[in-house]
Design a protein around this motif. Structure first.
Motif, PDB file in Angstrom:
ATOM      1  N   LEU A 166      50.718  46.265  39.608  1.00  0.00           N
ATOM      2  CA  LEU A 166      51.037  46.233  38.181  1.00  0.00           C
ATOM      3  C   LEU A 166      50.254  47.222  37.330  1.00  0.00           C
ATOM      4  O   LEU A 166      50.728  47.637  36.265  1.00  0.00           O
ATOM      5  N   ALA A 167      49.046  47.577  37.752  1.00  0.00           N
ATOM      6  CA  ALA A 167      48.195  48.435  36.923  1.00  0.00           C
ATOM      7  C   ALA A 167      48.854  49.793  36.692  1.00  0.00           C
ATOM      8  O   ALA A 167      49.378  50.413  37.621  1.00  0.00           O
ATOM      9  N   GLY A 168      48.827  50.236  35.442  1.00  0.00           N
ATOM     10  CA  GLY A 168      49.363  51.547  35.105  1.00  0.00           C
ATOM     11  C   GLY A 168      50.866  51.633  35.089  1.00  0.00           C
ATOM     12  O   GLY A 168      51.425  52.736  34.963  1.00  0.00           O
ATOM     13  N   ARG A 169      51.555  50.488  35.201  1.00  0.00           N
ATOM     14  CA  ARG A 169      53.016  50.493  35.227  1.00  0.00           C
ATOM     15  C   ARG A 169      53.593  49.814  33.990  1.00  0.00           C
ATOM     16  O   ARG A 169      52.904  49.074  33.294  1.00  0.00           O
ATOM     17  N   VAL A 170      54.872  50.059  33.769  1.00  0.00           N
ATOM     18  CA  VAL A 170      55.599  49.369  32.700  1.00  0.00           C
ATOM     19  C   VAL A 170      56.193  48.098  33.296  1.00  0.00           C
ATOM     20  O   VAL A 170      56.912  48.152  34.299  1.00  0.00           O
ATOM     21  N   GLN A 222      49.301  36.612  31.980  1.00  0.00           N
ATOM     22  CA  GLN A 222      48.734  36.859  33.303  1.00  0.00           C
ATOM     23  C   GLN A 222      48.906  38.323  33.709  1.00  0.00           C
ATOM     24  O   GLN A 222      48.011  38.923  34.318  1.00  0.00           O
ATOM     25  N   ILE A 223      50.043  38.904  33.386  1.00  0.00           N
ATOM     26  CA  ILE A 223      50.288  40.313  33.717  1.00  0.00           C
ATOM     27  C   ILE A 223      49.288  41.204  32.996  1.00  0.00           C
ATOM     28  O   ILE A 223      48.793  42.192  33.553  1.00  0.00           O
ATOM     29  N   ALA A 224      48.966  40.859  31.750  1.00  0.00           N
ATOM     30  CA  ALA A 224      48.046  41.678  30.949  1.00  0.00           C
ATOM     31  C   ALA A 224      46.678  41.795  31.601  1.00  0.00           C
ATOM     32  O   ALA A 224      45.957  42.780  31.373  1.00  0.00           O
ATOM     33  N   ARG A 225      46.290  40.814  32.422  1.00  0.00           N
ATOM     34  CA  ARG A 225      44.998  40.861  33.108  1.00  0.00           C
ATOM     35  C   ARG A 225      44.901  42.028  34.073  1.00  0.00           C
ATOM     36  O   ARG A 225      43.806  42.467  34.419  1.00  0.00           O
ATOM     37  N   PHE A 226      46.046  42.541  34.526  1.00  0.00           N
ATOM     38  CA  PHE A 226      46.053  43.574  35.556  1.00  0.00           C
ATOM     39  C   PHE A 226      46.336  44.963  34.988  1.00  0.00           C
ATOM     40  O   PHE A 226      46.738  45.868  35.712  1.00  0.00           O
TER      41      PHE A 226
END
Length: 604
Positions: free
Chosen positions: A275-279, A296-300
């Motif tokens: 997920l990091a660096g992706r849309v 939860q996604i924002a954590r990554f």
């Protein structure tokens, strides 16, 4: 540094202490009588000794602290500053060619540290005793349950509380019984709660065992209920470790604490790499599941988070939350309907998400049974088809579809529509295209439409609490746990799988209602549980698998893969034709059509 009058007073105190320690060292060296020559030497050196100490006291920041809260950091600063003076003063005396007795140079810093540290500790003790004395009559006595680190920190914090006064600690650790924690006695074991409640007349207890299992918490809560105690608890272990809360921020015991499960083990490195660096795009981002997915996604550390939601207020709420909690994260708030193909294509085409979590759905079983049946089919099936086709057109790497255990042998329109949406995703799966991953799970505590908010409202009104059937059971998990497992399944999925979450043991809804009544401070004699009969489309129990499905293990203990019957894509045009038809106003006709698409659908 801006000094107030208290800081200046502390500064003057320390300079007087410096002079007293210097002269006292001389007196101790030559006791019982100090020769006149050495007295003159001691007094004549003070104009050099005191300024040297003053500069060091100031340099080490001794006056940033407050005496009332004197602690180990303050003591460390005293030791460092006095230790530095113990080196500076002999050097200064050597430069001035003043022959000071070595014993004086050794005793002065010792005396000075004792005076400075002792006066601060004494002031804090006096102040806290004085405040405690003033508050003692007003503070409510409370028992602390547990004697671990969380209990130690809680007792320390509550010593300054204006609300509670800890009068005893109970714990099952035999080695702790009879000892004290910050002056509070460890009285006995946890099963002795009723006896100590009667003896001490206490009305409240705080569970300070964040690392305890849900079985242990339930046992302690039952002891407290038997004793008539109101029960509070410290925050969970995860919340304490994350730093979001402190141990003194006690709260009421929630159902999550009693129905809790083993913590979810996530492949954090794998999720970050994914997920990091992706849309990343989340549909239904204003709902309970969608909003938690976004958190939860924002954590990554995604590059951008696209929040897609039809409800204006729900989207505004989650947007404002992210503005406060993740001000540096690029967040796109897109209002739109998943059934609106043009709008969905516009959003996916403009932002090119790599991953989509599709959580938008109509989920309320009875509400979708009547005149809303066709809308349930349109939103849950046609909406999923629109999102899936847009994902494939935009080159989305993976779409994770949030399904439900009600899709298994469905008896409701909602469950049947979710199963049909699963089949749509399976039919669209291509070897070289977007990978579709489906995740089934049961009820989540506190989600929109769950029984928990309804039960709370009924309890607040004085009851009764209504349950459809005494034997109706459901699987439950917390929203964060469900979302974490959805993300883990999304990471693991290679395309076309239906993941089934380990929901643990089923829970009787009637037992859930009774637990909630007790946690609200009432007994069953105060608020009754009544039965109203099964609602349209409702089952007595949910099933994790259909008759023609089997479970396959995965590397994650809480995730299994359902080997489900898959449809060929040749039926998809016929389905699209039905979905784009003039509408099915008659809910009976909708159910009849659904039964043609899903053989194991049995309308109730």
């Amino acid at each position: 540094m801006n000094l107030n009058w208290r800081a200046w007073l502390a500064f003057i105190h320390d300079l007087v202490a410096c002079a007293a320690a210097w002269l006292g060292a001389y007196w101790l060296r030559f006791t019982p009588e100090l020769p006149g020559y050495y007295l003159d030497q001691a007094v004549s050196a003070l104009p050099w000794v005191i300024p040297a100490h003053a500069v060091l006291f100031w340099s080490f920041g001794l006056y940033r602290g407050i005496w009332r809260y004197a602690s180990l950091p303050d003591l460390r600063r005293i030791v460092l500053s006095v230790g530095s003076a113990a080196v500076a003063v002999p050097t200064l005396m050597f430069m001035l060619q003043v022959a000071v007795p070595r014993s004086v140079l050794i005793m002065t810093p010792i005396l000075l540290m004792l005076i400075m540290a002792g006066s601060r500790v004494a002031y804090r003790a006096w102040k806290e005793r004085r405040v405690a004395g003033l508050l003692a009559a007003e503070r409510e006595p409370v028992l602390v349950l547990g004697s671990g680190e969380a209990a130690v920190n809680l007792i320390k914090d509550l010593a300054r509380s204006a609300q509670w006064r800890v009068i005893g600690v109970l714990d099952d650790d035999a080695a702790m019984i009879g000892r004290q924690i910050h002056g509070v006695n460890v009285l006995g074991r946890l099963n002795e709660i009723p006896r100590w409640q009667r003896r001490l007349g206490v009305t409240q207890a705080i569970i300070a065992m964040p690392e305890a299992t849900h079985t242990q918490r339930r046992r302690v809560v039952e002891f407290c209920n038997h004793a008539g105690l109101k029960v509070l608890t410290v925050p969970s272990f995860d919340d304490l470790v994350s730093g979001r809360v402190t141990v003194s921020q006690v709260r009421h015991v929630e159902l999550d604490d009693l129905l809790g499960r083993d913590p979810v083990t996530l492949d954090a490195a794998g999720l970050r790499g994914w997920l990091a660096g992706r849309v990343v795009m989340v549909t239904g981002a204003g709902g309970s599941i969608g909003a938690e997915l976004a958190r939860q996604i924002a954590r990554f550390d995604p590059r951008q988070l696209v929040l897609f939601e039809l409800n204006e207020f729900a989207l505004y709420t989650i947007e404002q939350e992210f503005a406060a909690t993740h001000p540096h994260l690029s967040v796109v708030s897109a209002i739109g309907d998943v059934k609106d193909a043009a709008r969905v294509a516009q959003v996916t085409g403009a932002h090119r998400p790599s991953v989509i979590f599709h959580a938008a759905a109509y989920k309320h079983v009875p509400l979708m049974e009547g005149a809303n049946a066709w809308q349930a089919v349109q939103n849950n099936v046609a909406g999923t088809l629109v999102i899936a086709r847009a994902a494939a057109a935009a080159g989305v790497e993976k779409l994770v579809y949030v399904s439900t255990d009600k899709a298994v042998k469905p008896t409701s329109v909602m469950g049947a529509s979710k199963r049909l949406a699963e089949m749509v995703c399976q039919a669209l799966q291509r070897a070289d295209g977007t990978r579709f991953v489906m995740v089934r799970f049961g009820n989540v505590l506190g989600s929109t439409g769950s029984v928990i908010p309804k039960f709370r409202e009924q309890i607040a009104r004085g009851g009764p609490v209504t349950v459809t059937h005494p034997e109706v059971t459901r699987y439950f998990m917390s929203i964060p746990e469900a979302v974490q497992l959805v993300m883990q399944a999304g990471l693991m999925g290679s395309g076309g799988e239906i993941f089934v979450l380990d929901m643990g043991d089923p829970v009787r809804i009637a037992d859930l209602a009774r637990d909630l009544i007790r946690l609200s401070g009432f007994g069953e004699e105060d608020i009754r549980v009544t039965y109203t009969g099964l609602r349209p489309g409702e089952k007595l129990y949910e099933e994790p698998l259909a008759g023609d499905e089997s479970l396959l293990p995965t590397p994650h203990a809480k995730l299994k893969v359902a080997r489900a019957r898959q449809e060929n894509s040749d039926w998809l045009p016929r389905l699209e034709s039905w979905l784009s038809g003039p509408g099915q106003g008659d809910d009976a006709r909708v159910r009849s059509e659904l039964a043609k698409w899903i053989p194991d659908y049995s309308p109730r």
